[in-house]
Design a protein around this motif. Structure first.
Motif, PDB file in Angstrom:
ATOM      1  N   SER A  13     -52.945 -74.033 -24.940  1.00 10.72           N
ATOM      2  CA  SER A  13     -52.220 -74.453 -23.731  1.00 10.72           C
ATOM      3  C   SER A  13     -50.661 -74.347 -23.672  1.00 10.72           C
ATOM      4  O   SER A  13     -50.189 -74.113 -22.694  1.00 10.72           O
ATOM      5  CB  SER A  13     -52.785 -75.882 -23.412  1.00 10.72           C
ATOM      6  OG  SER A  13     -52.098 -76.673 -24.443  1.00 10.72           O
ATOM      7  N   ASN A  14     -50.354 -74.557 -24.989  1.00 13.99           N
ATOM      8  CA  ASN A  14     -48.606 -74.303 -25.203  1.00 13.99           C
ATOM      9  C   ASN A  14     -48.351 -73.580 -26.416  1.00 13.99           C
ATOM     10  O   ASN A  14     -48.562 -74.077 -27.375  1.00 13.99           O
ATOM     11  CB  ASN A  14     -48.060 -75.701 -25.104  1.00 13.99           C
ATOM     12  CG  ASN A  14     -46.585 -76.018 -25.311  1.00 13.99           C
ATOM     13  OD1 ASN A  14     -45.940 -75.396 -26.318  1.00 13.99           O
ATOM     14  ND2 ASN A  14     -45.976 -76.598 -24.397  1.00 13.99           N
ATOM     15  N   LEU A  15     -48.012 -72.407 -26.228  1.00 13.79           N
ATOM     16  CA  LEU A  15     -47.662 -71.497 -27.262  1.00 13.79           C
ATOM     17  C   LEU A  15     -46.581 -72.068 -28.248  1.00 13.79           C
ATOM     18  O   LEU A  15     -46.815 -72.014 -29.487  1.00 13.79           O
ATOM     19  CB  LEU A  15     -47.200 -70.142 -26.793  1.00 13.79           C
ATOM     20  CG  LEU A  15     -47.276 -68.893 -27.307  1.00 13.79           C
ATOM     21  CD1 LEU A  15     -48.682 -68.621 -28.101  1.00 13.79           C
ATOM     22  CD2 LEU A  15     -46.734 -67.789 -26.912  1.00 13.79           C
ATOM     23  N   TRP A  47     -54.974 -60.797 -39.039  1.00 15.59           N
ATOM     24  CA  TRP A  47     -54.076 -61.814 -38.383  1.00 15.59           C
ATOM     25  C   TRP A  47     -54.849 -62.529 -37.039  1.00 15.59           C
ATOM     26  O   TRP A  47     -55.914 -62.256 -36.849  1.00 15.59           O
ATOM     27  CB  TRP A  47     -52.855 -60.721 -37.724  1.00 15.59           C
ATOM     28  CG  TRP A  47     -53.113 -59.877 -36.485  1.00 15.59           C
ATOM     29  CD1 TRP A  47     -54.363 -59.484 -35.958  1.00 15.59           C
ATOM     30  CD2 TRP A  47     -52.294 -58.992 -36.337  1.00 15.59           C
ATOM     31  NE1 TRP A  47     -54.051 -58.141 -35.291  1.00 15.59           N
ATOM     32  CE2 TRP A  47     -52.739 -58.176 -35.214  1.00 15.59           C
ATOM     33  CE3 TRP A  47     -50.872 -58.878 -36.450  1.00 15.59           C
ATOM     34  CZ2 TRP A  47     -51.915 -57.067 -34.670  1.00 15.59           C
ATOM     35  CZ3 TRP A  47     -49.978 -57.973 -35.705  1.00 15.59           C
ATOM     36  CH2 TRP A  47     -50.530 -56.975 -34.861  1.00 15.59           C
ATOM     37  N   LEU A  48     -54.314 -63.524 -36.707  1.00 13.24           N
ATOM     38  CA  LEU A  48     -54.806 -64.354 -35.820  1.00 13.24           C
ATOM     39  C   LEU A  48     -54.128 -64.434 -34.391  1.00 13.24           C
ATOM     40  O   LEU A  48     -52.932 -64.724 -34.529  1.00 13.24           O
ATOM     41  CB  LEU A  48     -54.855 -66.010 -36.246  1.00 13.24           C
ATOM     42  CG  LEU A  48     -55.225 -66.962 -35.564  1.00 13.24           C
ATOM     43  CD1 LEU A  48     -57.014 -66.766 -34.914  1.00 13.24           C
ATOM     44  CD2 LEU A  48     -55.063 -68.235 -36.048  1.00 13.24           C
ATOM     45  N   GLY A  49     -54.680 -64.161 -33.339  1.00 12.54           N
ATOM     46  CA  GLY A  49     -53.994 -64.120 -32.286  1.00 12.54           C
ATOM     47  C   GLY A  49     -53.994 -65.359 -31.349  1.00 12.54           C
ATOM     48  O   GLY A  49     -55.252 -65.983 -31.253  1.00 12.54           O
ATOM     49  N   LEU A  50     -53.053 -65.860 -30.990  1.00 15.98           N
ATOM     50  CA  LEU A  50     -53.015 -67.133 -29.986  1.00 15.98           C
ATOM     51  C   LEU A  50     -52.639 -66.734 -28.434  1.00 15.98           C
ATOM     52  O   LEU A  50     -51.354 -66.233 -28.691  1.00 15.98           O
ATOM     53  CB  LEU A  50     -52.095 -68.151 -30.586  1.00 15.98           C
ATOM     54  CG  LEU A  50     -52.516 -68.888 -32.086  1.00 15.98           C
ATOM     55  CD1 LEU A  50     -51.541 -69.399 -32.544  1.00 15.98           C
ATOM     56  CD2 LEU A  50     -53.702 -69.362 -32.336  1.00 15.98           C
ATOM     57  N   LYS A  55     -57.788 -70.689 -20.205  1.00 18.25           N
ATOM     58  CA  LYS A  55     -59.296 -70.630 -20.755  1.00 18.25           C
ATOM     59  C   LYS A  55     -59.207 -71.581 -21.847  1.00 18.25           C
ATOM     60  O   LYS A  55     -60.241 -71.617 -22.424  1.00 18.25           O
ATOM     61  CB  LYS A  55     -59.283 -69.118 -21.488  1.00 18.25           C
ATOM     62  CG  LYS A  55     -59.371 -68.141 -20.353  1.00 18.25           C
ATOM     63  CD  LYS A  55     -60.383 -68.300 -19.170  1.00 18.25           C
ATOM     64  CE  LYS A  55     -60.330 -67.103 -18.059  1.00 18.25           C
ATOM     65  NZ  LYS A  55     -60.885 -67.531 -16.968  1.00 18.25           N
ATOM     66  N   VAL A  56     -58.144 -72.167 -22.328  1.00 22.63           N
ATOM     67  CA  VAL A  56     -58.319 -73.329 -23.476  1.00 22.63           C
ATOM     68  C   VAL A  56     -58.859 -74.584 -22.896  1.00 22.63           C
ATOM     69  O   VAL A  56     -59.661 -75.271 -23.656  1.00 22.63           O
ATOM     70  CB  VAL A  56     -56.972 -73.614 -23.747  1.00 22.63           C
ATOM     71  CG1 VAL A  56     -56.084 -74.510 -22.550  1.00 22.63           C
ATOM     72  CG2 VAL A  56     -56.929 -74.443 -24.906  1.00 22.63           C
ATOM     73  N   HIS A  57     -59.247 -74.551 -21.788  1.00 21.81           N
ATOM     74  CA  HIS A  57     -60.144 -75.534 -21.018  1.00 21.81           C
ATOM     75  C   HIS A  57     -61.724 -75.131 -21.019  1.00 21.81           C
ATOM     76  O   HIS A  57     -62.627 -76.092 -20.765  1.00 21.81           O
ATOM     77  CB  HIS A  57     -59.745 -75.934 -19.568  1.00 21.81           C
ATOM     78  CG  HIS A  57     -58.350 -76.542 -19.561  1.00 21.81           C
ATOM     79  ND1 HIS A  57     -57.853 -77.617 -19.934  1.00 21.81           N
ATOM     80  CD2 HIS A  57     -57.336 -75.644 -18.896  1.00 21.81           C
ATOM     81  CE1 HIS A  57     -56.591 -77.649 -19.864  1.00 21.81           C
ATOM     82  NE2 HIS A  57     -56.071 -76.449 -19.277  1.00 21.81           N
ATOM     83  N   THR A  58     -62.055 -74.090 -21.637  1.00 25.86           N
ATOM     84  CA  THR A  58     -63.546 -73.855 -22.005  1.00 25.86           C
ATOM     85  C   THR A  58     -63.978 -74.617 -23.089  1.00 25.86           C
ATOM     86  O   THR A  58     -63.169 -74.892 -23.935  1.00 25.86           O
ATOM     87  CB  THR A  58     -63.581 -72.263 -22.470  1.00 25.86           C
ATOM     88  OG1 THR A  58     -63.050 -71.314 -21.398  1.00 25.86           O
ATOM     89  CG2 THR A  58     -65.168 -71.861 -22.710  1.00 25.86           C
ATOM     90  N   PRO A 120     -53.698 -78.160 -32.110  1.00 25.28           N
ATOM     91  CA  PRO A 120     -53.392 -78.937 -30.782  1.00 25.28           C
ATOM     92  C   PRO A 120     -54.265 -79.039 -29.753  1.00 25.28           C
ATOM     93  O   PRO A 120     -54.488 -79.881 -28.841  1.00 25.28           O
ATOM     94  CB  PRO A 120     -52.116 -78.516 -30.535  1.00 25.28           C
ATOM     95  CG  PRO A 120     -51.275 -77.818 -31.942  1.00 25.28           C
ATOM     96  CD  PRO A 120     -52.561 -77.436 -32.390  1.00 25.28           C
ATOM     97  N   ASP A 121     -55.013 -77.732 -29.466  1.00 23.43           N
ATOM     98  CA  ASP A 121     -55.758 -77.567 -28.523  1.00 23.43           C
ATOM     99  C   ASP A 121     -57.400 -77.842 -28.623  1.00 23.43           C
ATOM    100  O   ASP A 121     -58.214 -77.699 -27.788  1.00 23.43           O
ATOM    101  CB  ASP A 121     -55.584 -76.205 -27.711  1.00 23.43           C
ATOM    102  CG  ASP A 121     -54.371 -75.911 -27.159  1.00 23.43           C
ATOM    103  OD1 ASP A 121     -54.078 -76.906 -26.290  1.00 23.43           O
ATOM    104  OD2 ASP A 121     -53.463 -75.284 -27.586  1.00 23.43           O
ATOM    105  N   GLY A 122     -57.781 -78.396 -29.865  1.00 30.57           N
ATOM    106  CA  GLY A 122     -59.076 -78.664 -30.066  1.00 30.57           C
ATOM    107  C   GLY A 122     -59.889 -77.746 -30.519  1.00 30.57           C
ATOM    108  O   GLY A 122     -60.947 -77.611 -30.782  1.00 30.57           O
ATOM    109  N   ASN A 123     -59.251 -76.434 -30.998  1.00 31.80           N
ATOM    110  CA  ASN A 123     -59.897 -75.555 -31.589  1.00 31.80           C
ATOM    111  C   ASN A 123     -60.243 -75.780 -32.834  1.00 31.80           C
ATOM    112  O   ASN A 123     -59.482 -76.438 -33.736  1.00 31.80           O
ATOM    113  CB  ASN A 123     -59.084 -74.121 -31.613  1.00 31.80           C
ATOM    114  CG  ASN A 123     -58.813 -73.682 -30.111  1.00 31.80           C
ATOM    115  OD1 ASN A 123     -59.803 -73.167 -29.395  1.00 31.80           O
ATOM    116  ND2 ASN A 123     -57.520 -73.451 -29.839  1.00 31.80           N
ATOM    117  N   SER A 124     -61.411 -75.504 -33.503  1.00 34.18           N
ATOM    118  CA  SER A 124     -61.938 -75.796 -34.719  1.00 34.18           C
ATOM    119  C   SER A 124     -61.550 -74.784 -35.792  1.00 34.18           C
ATOM    120  O   SER A 124     -61.661 -73.532 -35.527  1.00 34.18           O
ATOM    121  CB  SER A 124     -63.345 -75.958 -34.867  1.00 34.18           C
ATOM    122  OG  SER A 124     -63.827 -76.185 -36.228  1.00 34.18           O
TER     123      SER A 124
END
Length: 155
Positions: A13-15, A47-50, A55-58, A120-124
């Motif tokens: 939600s916030n880069l 690498w990991l892309g953020l 869509k963070v609310h999915t 911070p966005d609840g991603n596991s």
């Protein structure tokens, strides 16, 4: 032909907040655009892309908002303290509260040690280490401490 996984992506939600969080994991920023940042997992290999997106609310599901990062098995013993030093709380997974982690996953015929936390966005986010591959003995999920006690004379 296939050599490994090069990239994975997560919504945020916030880069800026996410950049600060992933820097706490000692990841190096590889590339940045207005709403996207990539962090090296293994420089030149993965690498990991953020992505800053609504869509963070999915709703969370491990098939779409989960990333497992491999660490060495030797580092698993101290990983909880390493996370705590960075202000990152371990989350409850599979009914194992933070004080019972790292835990051992019985992915028979394999055994993996793992610990879980959220960004911070609840991603596991999972830190995982293979312990044994093609292990024939069936076993149940247990703590790392229980595993070490059970396997202290096994190489």
């Amino acid at each position: 032909m296939i050599k490994g996984l090069y990239e994975a992506h997560l919504p945020v939600s916030n880069l800026e907040n996410s950049i600060e969080f992933y820097k706490k994991l000692d990841l190096e920023m590889a590339y940045r655009q207005e709403n996207l940042v990539f962090f090296w997992i293994d420089k030149g290999r993965s690498w990991l892309g953020l992505w800053e997106t609504d869509k963070v609310h999915t709703p969370y599901h491990p098939s779409i908002r989960h990333v497992a990062l491999q660490i060495d098995a030797e580092d698993m013993t101290n990983i909880k303290g390493w996370l705590e030093e960075r202000g990152i709380a371990v989350s409850t997974n599979f009914g194992f509260p933070p004080e019972k982690q790292p835990l051992i996953l019985p992915n028979n015929p394999h055994a993996h040690a793992a610990i879980y936390f959220k960004d911070p966005d609840g991603n596991s986010i999972e830190l995982i280490a293979p312990l044994r591959l093609d292990f024939q003995e069936e076993f149940k999920m247990m703590t790392l401490e229980e595993w070490e006690q059970k396997n202290k004379n096994v190489k």
